[in-house]
Design a protein around this motif. Structure first.
Motif, short mmCIF file in Angstrom:
data_model
loop_
_atom_site.label_atom_id
_atom_site.label_comp_id
_atom_site.label_asym_id
_atom_site.label_seq_id
_atom_site.Cartn_x
_atom_site.Cartn_y
_atom_site.Cartn_z
N VAL A 120 31.19 34.24 -48.35
CA VAL A 120 31.07 34.74 -46.98
C VAL A 120 29.88 34.06 -46.33
CG1 VAL A 120 32.02 36.99 -47.62
CG2 VAL A 120 29.54 36.67 -47.60
N GLU A 121 29.77 34.24 -45.02
CA GLU A 121 28.62 33.71 -44.29
C GLU A 121 27.46 34.69 -44.41
OE1 GLU A 121 27.45 32.24 -39.77
OE2 GLU A 121 29.56 32.35 -40.38
N LEU A 122 26.47 34.33 -45.20
CA LEU A 122 25.37 35.25 -45.50
C LEU A 122 24.36 35.32 -44.36
CD1 LEU A 122 24.77 34.19 -49.22
CD2 LEU A 122 25.75 36.35 -48.43
N PRO A 123 23.65 36.44 -44.24
CA PRO A 123 22.59 36.56 -43.23
C PRO A 123 21.36 35.74 -43.62
CG PRO A 123 22.72 38.56 -44.55
CD PRO A 123 23.86 37.69 -44.98
N THR A 143 24.59 46.33 -75.65
CA THR A 143 23.98 45.59 -74.56
C THR A 143 24.90 44.42 -74.23
OG1 THR A 143 21.78 46.19 -75.34
CG2 THR A 143 21.92 44.38 -73.77
N VAL A 144 25.34 44.35 -72.97
CA VAL A 144 26.37 43.39 -72.58
C VAL A 144 26.04 42.77 -71.23
CG1 VAL A 144 28.15 44.69 -73.84
CG2 VAL A 144 27.76 45.16 -71.41
N SER A 145 26.86 41.84 -70.81
CA SER A 145 26.84 41.32 -69.45
C SER A 145 28.24 41.41 -68.89
CB SER A 145 26.33 39.88 -69.43
OG SER A 145 24.96 39.81 -69.76
N ARG A 146 28.44 40.88 -67.69
CA ARG A 146 29.77 40.91 -67.08
C ARG A 146 30.07 39.54 -66.50
NH1 ARG A 146 27.83 38.59 -64.88
NH2 ARG A 146 26.77 38.43 -62.91
N THR A 147 31.33 39.21 -66.37
CA THR A 147 31.75 37.99 -65.71
C THR A 147 32.73 38.36 -64.59
OG1 THR A 147 33.61 37.68 -67.24
CG2 THR A 147 31.52 36.64 -67.83
N PHE A 148 32.76 37.53 -63.55
CA PHE A 148 33.65 37.80 -62.41
C PHE A 148 33.78 36.53 -61.60
CE2 PHE A 148 29.30 38.85 -61.33
CZ PHE A 148 29.10 38.11 -60.17
N GLU A 149 34.75 36.53 -60.71
CA GLU A 149 34.96 35.41 -59.80
C GLU A 149 34.25 35.70 -58.47
OE1 GLU A 149 36.40 32.59 -60.56
OE2 GLU A 149 36.90 33.29 -62.58
N PRO A 150 33.52 34.72 -57.90
CA PRO A 150 32.78 34.97 -56.66
C PRO A 150 33.64 35.50 -55.51
CG PRO A 150 32.08 32.89 -57.65
CD PRO A 150 33.27 33.36 -58.44
N HIS A 151 34.92 35.09 -55.45
CA HIS A 151 35.76 35.54 -54.33
C HIS A 151 36.10 37.03 -54.41
CE1 HIS A 151 38.87 34.57 -57.37
NE2 HIS A 151 39.58 35.52 -56.78
N HIS A 152 35.77 37.67 -55.54
CA HIS A 152 36.00 39.10 -55.66
C HIS A 152 34.81 39.94 -55.19
CE1 HIS A 152 39.33 38.44 -58.86
NE2 HIS A 152 39.86 38.75 -57.70
N LEU A 153 33.74 39.29 -54.76
CA LEU A 153 32.55 40.02 -54.32
C LEU A 153 32.67 40.39 -52.84
CD1 LEU A 153 29.73 37.90 -55.99
CD2 LEU A 153 30.58 40.14 -56.75
N TYR A 154 32.28 41.61 -52.51
CA TYR A 154 32.19 42.08 -51.13
C TYR A 154 30.71 42.19 -50.76
CZ TYR A 154 37.10 43.51 -51.71
OH TYR A 154 38.45 43.53 -51.94
N VAL A 155 30.38 41.88 -49.51
CA VAL A 155 28.99 41.95 -49.06
C VAL A 155 28.91 42.89 -47.86
CG1 VAL A 155 26.96 40.65 -48.33
CG2 VAL A 155 28.66 39.57 -49.81
N PHE A 156 27.95 43.82 -47.90
CA PHE A 156 27.77 44.79 -46.83
C PHE A 156 26.33 44.78 -46.33
CE2 PHE A 156 31.00 46.26 -49.78
CZ PHE A 156 32.08 46.56 -48.94
N ASP A 157 26.17 44.96 -45.02
CA ASP A 157 24.84 45.09 -44.45
C ASP A 157 24.19 46.36 -45.00
OD1 ASP A 157 23.05 44.20 -41.91
OD2 ASP A 157 23.11 46.39 -42.06
#
Length: 352
Positions: A264-267, A330-344
């Motif tokens: 997305v277009e970040l601030p 103790t773990v980490s997570r993996t994901f695809e960037p296009h699945h991220l949502y960004v909110f103000d």
């Protein structure tokens, strides 16, 4: 059949305003669900359509007629309540025909309408029983049948399944969906259960504090929420939300293990944002070190791992098939960037 149109409708109780200028159009034959948390105004708005609550300001239209000041009996609607509201001393047949008999409808017409309603709802074997001899699901079907025989322009449902157990709720959801398919009537349905909303609706209206947050098809709201409230309300388990800071064209998110790059277009640099990630859009990496498994819920084919970051932020991740996490891991997570949502962070609106 008829649609419903609301124009800037307002509801006040004295100095307290509970509905704030609602504009909404529900098409002829559409199944529309009002959903939101307790106290958001969904039942009040439904009762305003029914005429059980006065509209303080604005206009209400049903089937092209303005009905704002008409009595409930003149609006062409039928309402199914949370409680069954059946006459205990009457049989199923008598409960379903009572309104028609009081209004002087011919016996032949009444018999025809009852036969059609009982066929649709599969109540033929219960017509001579009284409500005490029926299960909760059967009683609610009788309540719906009483609405069907009136031949309304619009059906209104006010949390009709909330008194039923889990198995009956699923059964009655299917019955109501089948009813809509069979008769094609306009239906407005109120619930706080977003699973009911997602499975029944053509259109969902998400309400908060007497205002509409977003209107759309179920999957449109799920995939493309306008704000954090809708993103968190639609979906079960709810979307994960963690804080981050914009840095060098990306977002530093400690709870996700470092820098992420949402598409997305970040601030501006240094701006704090909220990152959203649905449980099914992430996978657990058992070799990681950033998150601690606090609880796991094994549900069969699907399990949920409840994780906590070192900063105390919470995450839920869905696991399918063989479980790869256990309490205390103790773990980490993996994901695809296009699945991220960004909110103000301040307005909670979606950054796209």
């Amino acid at each position: 059949m008829s649609g419903v149109r609301m124009e800037e409708v307002v509801k006040r109780y004295g100095d307290v305003q509970v509905i704030h200028g609602i504009d909404l159009e529900i098409a002829d034959g559409e199944f529309c669900v009002f959903v939101g948390p307790s106290g958001c105004g969904k039942s009040t708005l439904l009762r305003m359509v029914a005429g059980l609550e006065d509209t303080t300001e604005g206009a209400m239209h049903i089937g092209g007629r303005e009905v704002t000041r008409l009595d409930p009996a003149e609006r062409g609607v039928a309402m199914v309540f949370q409680t069954y509201a059946l006459y205990p001393h009457m049989t199923v047949r008598e409960n379903m025909t009572f309104g028609l008999r009081m209004n002087g409808h011919p016996k032949s017409e009444i018999a025809e309408k009852v036969a059609e309603a009982t066929r649709i709802l599969k109540l033929e074997d219960y017509l001579d029983r009284k409500p005490a001899a029926l299960s909760g699901g059967q009683r609610q079907r009788v309540s719906i049948g009483r609405a069907i025989v009136r031949g309304p322009e619009v059906f209104l449902f006010d949390e009709p399944l909330s008194n039923l157990d889990a198995e009956l709720r699923v059964e009655m959801r299917v019955e109501i969906a089948r009813l809509h398919k069979d008769i094609g009537a306009t239906m407005i349905y109120v619930t706080h259960d977003q699973v009911e909303a997602m499975t029944l609706a053509d259109k969902i209206v998400v309400l908060r504090a007497g205002r509409i947050e977003q209107v759309g098809a179920p999957l449109d709201l799920y995939r493309d929420p306008d704000n954090r409230f809708v993103a968190g309300f639609i979906g079960s388990p709810a979307m994960n939300f963690v804080t981050g800071v914009v840095q060098d064209g990306a977002v530093d998110v400690p709870a996700l293990g470092g820098t992420v790059s949402p598409q997305v277009e970040l601030p501006a640099e240094g701006t704090e944002v909220i990152i959203g990630l649905r449980p099914e859009h992430a996978k657990i990496d058992p070799n990681g070190t950033t998150l601690t498994v606090e609880i796991t819920e094994a549900l069969g084919g699907i399990s949920y791992a409840y994780l906590t970051s070192s900063a105390g932020e919470k995450l839920i991740i869905e696991e399918r098939g063989e479980i790869s996490s256990a309490l205390g891991d103790t773990v980490s997570r993996t994901f695809e960037p296009h699945h991220l949502y960004v909110f103000d962070k301040d307005s909670e609106t979606r950054i796209r």
